[in-house]
Design an enzyme around this catalytic site. Structure first.
Site, PDB file in Angstrom:
ATOM      1  CG  HIS A   1      -6.721   0.502  -1.535  1.00 24.92           C
ATOM      2  ND1 HIS A   1      -7.012  -0.233  -0.366  1.00 24.92           N
ATOM      3  CD2 HIS A   1      -7.563  -0.117  -2.584  1.00 24.92           C
ATOM      4  CE1 HIS A   1      -8.095  -1.069  -0.609  1.00 24.92           C
ATOM      5  NE2 HIS A   1      -8.365  -1.060  -1.786  1.00 24.92           N
TER       6      HIS A   1
ATOM      7  CB  CYS B   1      -1.031  -0.038   1.133  1.00 21.88           C
ATOM      8  SG  CYS B   1      -0.279  -0.080   2.730  1.00 21.88           S
TER       9      CYS B   1
ATOM     10  CG  HIS C   1      -4.602   0.243   3.833  1.00 22.16           C
ATOM     11  ND1 HIS C   1      -3.923  -0.974   3.379  1.00 22.16           N
ATOM     12  CD2 HIS C   1      -5.572   0.565   2.869  1.00 22.16           C
ATOM     13  CE1 HIS C   1      -4.386  -1.090   1.970  1.00 22.16           C
ATOM     14  NE2 HIS C   1      -5.438  -0.277   1.839  1.00 22.16           N
TER      15      HIS C   1
END
Length: 373
Positions: free
Chosen positions: A348, A288, A336
């Protein structure tokens, strides 16, 4: 007389043996014609007892989970693996910095040692010259000299040489202290490097263990159940919904606030469909924070490596201020990150098994946002 010995626990073997003995006893009473039937009954009894015991053991060792429970557990493990991945990324970055600094210190120590040797050689030449000319008292040398003026010039040169010698000695002492300082810093950097490498391996093992556990859980499912579960990204909508969102978002131009943000968004769109690879920054795979770092690097902006540090890179903004190109962070541990593209959507890298995709920012607990400078 009653026995006072404690009765022994009956093992599975003892149970089966007793069953078989009971059946063969019946065979003895009924004669040879009943032998075949008795043996068949014995076989069935043994199989039944063993099967029942096996079922009980399996049930105790591995309780069955519903597909929904497996999904929840797999999502939890993937989230923990992602958090460990960000720690791994941080340790890797720290290790790289420590290694570069150590290499620089070693190069500096070698360079300083070379200069020290040159200074020592120069000092040795001065000392040799003084030794050769210093065997006779200066007054005697003046008296014996055929040219007093030449002698005085040589004497002045020797005096200057003596001053240079003193300066050279002082310089060598200073260089020795500097080299010792550099070596001390290098020693500290070696210790820091080893510590970082140990942390790196620890986080790597954690990631691998979490992913292994998740894979073992997925192996309990049927092929159809597994396909249905893996259709989602581990955080929310399934792959088809994500693909529709991606097509919808890409129909028209994304109105980014500036050229750099537009470049970062364009890069993220170009990464759609590429695999999640933990610890990777592209171009063939990303985790990520690796994706967001690579996207903004394409725009000429250097972001730090982890979610924990990226959230502090640039201007912190509220959710209502979001614009395409902003970084959006999730979970209380800020584990994240995605790249906002407008209309409540982001691009993402979700987790292992789920490629880079478009997804709504509402699918995870929002933790904050940053606008890179």
């Amino acid at each position: 007389m009653a026995s006072h010995r404690k009765p022994r626990q009956r093992s599975l073997t003892g149970t089966l043996t007793g069953t078989f003995t009971g059946i063969t006893g019946i065979t003895g009473l009924t004669g040879m014609r009943g032998g075949t039937a008795a043996r068949t009954a014995a076989t069935l009894a043994l199989a039944s007892a063993a099967g029942a015991t096996g079922v009980v053991g399996a049930a105790q060792a591995e309780p069955s989970l519903t597909p929904a429970q497996v999904k929840a557990e797999v999502d939890r493990l993937h989230h923990e693996a992602e958090a460990a991945t960000e720690k791994y990324n941080g340790a890797k970055e720290k290790t790289s910095r420590a290694q570069k600094e150590l290499d620089r210190l070693r190069d500096e120590a070698a360079h300083r040692s070379g200069r020290l040797n040159a200074s020592r050689n120069a000092l040795g030449s001065i000392a040799t010259a003084q030794y050769r000319s210093g065997g006779i008292d200066p007054a005697v040398q003046l008296a014996l000299s055929s040219s007093p003026d030449d002698y005085l010039e040589r004497a002045a040169a020797v005096e200057r040489a003596g001053s240079r010698q003193a300066a050279a000695v002082s310089g060598i002492q200073r260089q020795l202290r500097d080299i010792e300082q550099v070596r001390s810093e290098a020693g500290e950097k070696v210790a820091e490097l080893r510590c970082s490498q140990a942390a790196l391996e620890k986080h790597k093992r954690t990631v691998q263990e979490k992913l292994r556990e998740a894979e073992e859980l997925l192996d309990r499912l049927t092929a159809e159940q597994r396909a249905q579960l893996l259709g989602g990204d581990g955080h929310g909508p399934d792959a088809a919904a994500s693909a529709r969102a991606g097509r919808s978002a890409s129909r028209g131009p994304v109105r980014a606030p500036n050229v750099r943000a537009a470049t970062a968004v364009s890069y993220a769109f170009g990464a759609l469909g590429k695999p999640y690879v933990w610890g990777a920054t592209g171009p063939n795979g990303y985790d990520c924070s690796g994706l967001t770092q690579a996207a903004w690097k394409a725009a000429g902006v250097s972001l730090p490596r982890t979610t924990f540090t990226q959230i502090n890179a640039g201007q912190r903004i509220s959710r209502s201020q979001l614009a395409p190109g902003d970084l959006v962070f999730f979970y209380s541990g800020v584990s994240h990150v995605g790249l906002y593209i407008g209309d409540g959507q982001m691009i993402h890298a979700p987790r292992p098994g789920a490629p880079v995709r478009v997804a709504p920012i509402d699918e995870m607990p929002f933790a904050g946002a940053t606008r890179p400078a």
